[in-house]
Design a protein around this motif. Structure first.
Motif, PDB file in Angstrom:
ATOM      1  N   ARG A 123       0.828  -1.203   0.000  1.00 32.81           N
ATOM      2  CA  ARG A 123       0.000   0.000   0.000  1.00 32.81           C
ATOM      3  C   ARG A 123       0.863   1.254   0.000  1.00 32.81           C
ATOM      4  O   ARG A 123       0.562   2.238  -0.681  1.00 32.81           O
ATOM      5  N   ALA A 124       1.958   1.228   0.744  1.00 32.55           N
ATOM      6  CA  ALA A 124       2.867   2.382   0.766  1.00 32.55           C
ATOM      7  C   ALA A 124       3.459   2.621  -0.623  1.00 32.55           C
ATOM      8  O   ALA A 124       3.555   3.770  -1.076  1.00 32.55           O
ATOM      9  N   LEU A 125       3.845   1.560  -1.310  1.00 27.60           N
ATOM     10  CA  LEU A 125       4.362   1.698  -2.672  1.00 27.60           C
ATOM     11  C   LEU A 125       3.307   2.302  -3.594  1.00 27.60           C
ATOM     12  O   LEU A 125       3.608   3.138  -4.449  1.00 27.60           O
ATOM     13  N   THR A 126       2.059   1.899  -3.387  1.00 25.42           N
ATOM     14  CA  THR A 126       0.963   2.405  -4.215  1.00 25.42           C
ATOM     15  C   THR A 126       0.713   3.887  -3.954  1.00 25.42           C
ATOM     16  O   THR A 126       0.419   4.651  -4.875  1.00 25.42           O
ATOM     17  N   PHE A 127       0.847   4.305  -2.689  1.00 29.61           N
ATOM     18  CA  PHE A 127       0.595   5.695  -2.322  1.00 29.61           C
ATOM     19  C   PHE A 127       1.779   6.618  -2.634  1.00 29.61           C
ATOM     20  O   PHE A 127       1.633   7.843  -2.617  1.00 29.61           O
ATOM     21  N   ALA A 128       2.950   6.049  -2.902  1.00 31.58           N
ATOM     22  CA  ALA A 128       4.176   6.842  -3.022  1.00 31.58           C
ATOM     23  C   ALA A 128       4.092   7.857  -4.160  1.00 31.58           C
ATOM     24  O   ALA A 128       3.698   7.524  -5.276  1.00 31.58           O
ATOM     25  N   ASP A 129       4.479   9.111  -3.855  1.00 39.07           N
ATOM     26  CA  ASP A 129       4.561  10.132  -4.884  1.00 39.07           C
ATOM     27  C   ASP A 129       6.035  10.410  -5.191  1.00 39.07           C
ATOM     28  O   ASP A 129       6.917   9.654  -4.781  1.00 39.07           O
ATOM     29  N   ARG A 130       6.297  11.501  -5.902  1.00 40.70           N
ATOM     30  CA  ARG A 130       7.677  11.772  -6.328  1.00 40.70           C
ATOM     31  C   ARG A 130       8.634  11.970  -5.159  1.00 40.70           C
ATOM     32  O   ARG A 130       9.833  11.716  -5.273  1.00 40.70           O
ATOM     33  N   SER A 131       8.106  12.432  -4.038  1.00 45.00           N
ATOM     34  CA  SER A 131       8.986  12.670  -2.890  1.00 45.00           C
ATOM     35  C   SER A 131       9.568  11.375  -2.335  1.00 45.00           C
ATOM     36  O   SER A 131      10.567  11.392  -1.613  1.00 45.00           O
ATOM     37  N   VAL A 132       8.944  10.262  -2.682  1.00 41.77           N
ATOM     38  CA  VAL A 132       9.391   8.961  -2.181  1.00 41.77           C
ATOM     39  C   VAL A 132      10.236   8.226  -3.226  1.00 41.77           C
ATOM     40  O   VAL A 132      10.608   7.070  -3.041  1.00 41.77           O
ATOM     41  N   SER A 133      10.560   8.907  -4.317  1.00 38.77           N
ATOM     42  CA  SER A 133      11.295   8.267  -5.415  1.00 38.77           C
ATOM     43  C   SER A 133      12.582   7.580  -4.981  1.00 38.77           C
ATOM     44  O   SER A 133      12.871   6.466  -5.441  1.00 38.77           O
ATOM     45  N   PRO A 134      13.412   8.196  -4.096  1.00 38.14           N
ATOM     46  CA  PRO A 134      14.644   7.498  -3.700  1.00 38.14           C
ATOM     47  C   PRO A 134      14.379   6.142  -3.053  1.00 38.14           C
ATOM     48  O   PRO A 134      15.068   5.161  -3.339  1.00 38.14           O
ATOM     49  N   GLU A 135      13.379   6.070  -2.177  1.00 36.04           N
ATOM     50  CA  GLU A 135      13.050   4.813  -1.515  1.00 36.04           C
ATOM     51  C   GLU A 135      12.467   3.803  -2.505  1.00 36.04           C
ATOM     52  O   GLU A 135      12.795   2.618  -2.461  1.00 36.04           O
ATOM     53  N   VAL A 136      11.593   4.269  -3.404  1.00 39.13           N
ATOM     54  CA  VAL A 136      11.008   3.381  -4.412  1.00 39.13           C
ATOM     55  C   VAL A 136      12.101   2.839  -5.337  1.00 39.13           C
ATOM     56  O   VAL A 136      12.108   1.656  -5.694  1.00 39.13           O
ATOM     57  N   ASP A 137      13.042   3.702  -5.710  1.00 38.88           N
ATOM     58  CA  ASP A 137      14.157   3.270  -6.562  1.00 38.88           C
ATOM     59  C   ASP A 137      14.990   2.194  -5.874  1.00 38.88           C
ATOM     60  O   ASP A 137      15.467   1.250  -6.523  1.00 38.88           O
ATOM     61  N   GLN A 138      15.161   2.318  -4.561  1.00 35.43           N
ATOM     62  CA  GLN A 138      15.935   1.308  -3.824  1.00 35.43           C
ATOM     63  C   GLN A 138      15.220  -0.036  -3.827  1.00 35.43           C
ATOM     64  O   GLN A 138      15.855  -1.091  -3.949  1.00 35.43           O
ATOM     65  N   VAL A 139      13.890  -0.012  -3.694  1.00 39.53           N
ATOM     66  CA  VAL A 139      13.113  -1.254  -3.768  1.00 39.53           C
ATOM     67  C   VAL A 139      13.281  -1.898  -5.144  1.00 39.53           C
ATOM     68  O   VAL A 139      13.510  -3.100  -5.264  1.00 39.53           O
ATOM     69  N   SER A 140      13.195  -1.078  -6.194  1.00 41.95           N
ATOM     70  CA  SER A 140      13.344  -1.594  -7.554  1.00 41.95           C
ATOM     71  C   SER A 140      14.739  -2.156  -7.783  1.00 41.95           C
ATOM     72  O   SER A 140      14.899  -3.246  -8.357  1.00 41.95           O
ATOM     73  N   ARG A 141      15.757  -1.428  -7.322  1.00 41.01           N
ATOM     74  CA  ARG A 141      17.141  -1.916  -7.496  1.00 41.01           C
ATOM     75  C   ARG A 141      17.362  -3.226  -6.758  1.00 41.01           C
ATOM     76  O   ARG A 141      18.008  -4.138  -7.275  1.00 41.01           O
TER      77      ARG A 141
END
Length: 210
Positions: A123-141
């Motif tokens: 759910r957090a990934l779904t709610f994530a906006d651009r401000s969370v990009s660094p954390e989302v990128d780490q999950v993807s990496r």
């Protein structure tokens, strides 16, 4: 659903953490995972995380400006832990596609054992906006590294990286549909095995490169 965040939270820099700071960050992530495991997304309240991890609320917000930032970082931490477990017992499939499918299903089953935690992180990934990009990128990496390790690749081609991205998208989507009760574990397994066949098509000399 509103995101619990401090209005004054601003863009963060990422200087290397000291040993003490890293230990504090690990306590925060552990507290986040524990609260999410008990009650899902809504159970993770920043004040309770601060109290459980024994840090000041203001300090917690300096590390993670919102609950969404925190839970996405928690997912990256959980994937990193899974990666370590997978390395101790690598997948046994004969082909790269079989090894990746086995790896992703093992990761899926690990999340299945903690459904509230899995739901909170997704759910957090779904709610994530651009401000969370660094954390989302780490999950993807981290997910990419797990897949490439299962494939046995250190230097993937652009076509192979493209296949990995599609596999990641499918795995994430399968997780969402399972959490929402719209797919069984058997259906998830079929979808994962099907998308992993893209790996065969992107191998040098494979059907997709002729």
């Amino acid at each position: 659903m509103p995101v619990e965040a401090k209005p004054e939270a601003t863009a963060r820099t990422s200087p290397p953490l000291t040993e003490r700071q890293e230990a504090r960050r690990r306590r925060i992530l552990h507290a986040s995972a524990q609260l999410a495991s008990r009650g899902g997304f809504d159970a993770v309240q920043m004040r309770e995380v601060a109290e459980s991890s024994q840090v000041a609320l203001g300090t917690l917000y300096r590390y993670f400006p919102s609950k969404v930032h925190l839970l996405v970082a928690t997912m990256q931490d959980q994937l990193e832990h899974m990666h370590g477990t997978l390395r101790k017992k690598p997948p046994s499939g004969d082909s790269a596609a079989e090894r990746v499918a086995e790896t992703l299903m093992r990761a899926f089953r690990a999340l299945q054992r903690e459904p509230h935690l899995a739901d909170a992180m997704v759910r957090a990934l779904t709610f994530a906006d651009r401000s969370v990009s660094p954390e989302v990128d780490q999950v993807s990496r981290q997910t990419t590294v797990i897949i490439l390790d299962a494939m046995g690749l250190e230097h993937p081609t652009p076509e192979q990286l493209s296949a990995v991205r599609v596999i990641e998208h499918t795995w994430h989507s399968a997780l969402i549909t399972w959490l929402s009760g719209r797919a069984s574990i058997a259906q998830v397994k079929i979808d994962i095995e099907t998308v992993c066949r893209l790996i065969d098509l992107t191998e040098p000399g494979g059907a997709g490169n002729r």
